[in-house]
Design an enzyme around this catalytic site. Structure first.
Site, short mmCIF file in Angstrom:
data_model
loop_
_atom_site.label_atom_id
_atom_site.label_comp_id
_atom_site.label_asym_id
_atom_site.label_seq_id
_atom_site.Cartn_x
_atom_site.Cartn_y
_atom_site.Cartn_z
N ASN A 164 0.83 -1.19 0.00
CA ASN A 164 0.00 0.00 0.00
C ASN A 164 0.88 1.25 0.00
O ASN A 164 2.11 1.17 0.06
CB ASN A 164 -0.96 -0.03 1.20
N HIS B 250 23.28 1.74 13.38
CA HIS B 250 24.52 2.45 13.71
C HIS B 250 24.95 2.13 15.13
O HIS B 250 24.13 1.74 15.96
CB HIS B 250 24.31 3.97 13.57
N GLY C 47 -0.85 -1.47 8.80
CA GLY C 47 -0.40 -0.11 8.53
C GLY C 47 0.48 0.44 9.64
O GLY C 47 0.20 0.27 10.82
N ALA D 185 -1.24 -3.30 13.25
CA ALA D 185 -0.93 -1.93 12.85
C ALA D 185 -0.13 -1.23 13.94
O ALA D 185 -0.41 -1.38 15.13
CB ALA D 185 -2.21 -1.17 12.55
N ARG E 198 12.30 -8.38 17.04
CA ARG E 198 12.85 -9.75 17.07
C ARG E 198 12.01 -10.64 16.16
O ARG E 198 10.93 -10.26 15.73
CB ARG E 198 12.88 -10.30 18.48
N ARG F 188 -1.21 -14.62 19.85
CA ARG F 188 -1.91 -15.90 19.78
C ARG F 188 -1.48 -16.64 18.52
O ARG F 188 -0.86 -16.06 17.63
CB ARG F 188 -3.42 -15.71 19.79
#
Length: 193
Positions: free
Chosen positions: A83, A113, A149, A167, A173, A190
């Protein structure tokens, strides 16, 4: 070893290297053209993406605007949708599996960095600008993944297959297959399925 090879190996590299800067400038030009191409002209869009990306399967849809660093380190499998307003900082490889759904404003980062300021300071390149010292790590996304999003994926993460990332999540990780995960930092909520 070239600076590009160092970058892709995750070693300290010189962002101001002429080969890297040439590719960076080419990616700017290609994304500018892509972002300005009529959305009904899928042939022109695909031609631009074939020059920009490292690889792409059939049925790739990227809604402009779309932003990359190099583009050539991004690989899409088939049936992927991105999107609008996504940023893929591909200083290392970004691999996206088939049937990916990537929501608006998703950011995928492969560069980082040193946290110590003195270690982060760069050395001026030929153009005079001192880019910060950088390292990279690849990002891998499995098949059938939906990134909600505004999700942010940090360097080095792997997202398994059949995963939903909520979203606004910040993925710090690895996320295992067949799960729904969300939050900052993102964590498994879940099983999915």
């Amino acid at each position: 070893m070239t600076e590009r090879e160092k970058m892709l190996a995750g070693l300290q590299y010189d962002c101001g290297d002429p080969e890297l800067l040439d590719r960076w400038h080419l990616a700017r030009a290609l994304t500018l053209r892509y972002n300005q191409t009529d959305s009904r002209d899928s042939r022109a869009q695909r031609a631009l993406l074939s020059q920009l990306l490292g690889g792409m399967g059939e049925n790739l849809w990227i809604t402009p605007p779309f932003y990359v660093d190099y583009g050539s380190n991004i690989y899409f499998a088939e049936n992927c949708e991105v999107n609008l307003n996504c940023t893929f900082q591909d200083c290392n490889r970004i691999t996206i599996g088939k049937n990916a759904l990537i929501g608006p404003n998703v950011q995928i980062y492969t560069a980082f960095h040193p946290t110590n300021a003195a270690d982060r300071l760069g050395v001026p390149c030929a153009g005079g600008f001192a880019f910060a010292v950088g390292y990279t790590a690849p990002v891998t996304i499995g098949d059938n993944v939906w990134l909600g999003g505004g999700a942010i994926l940090l360097p080095g993460v792997t997202i398994g297959s059949n995963v939903v990332i909520g979203a606004g999540s910040v993925v710090t990780r690895d996320i295992p297959s067949n799960t729904v995960a969300a939050g900052n930092p993102c964590r498994v909520l879940r099983q999915n399925g």
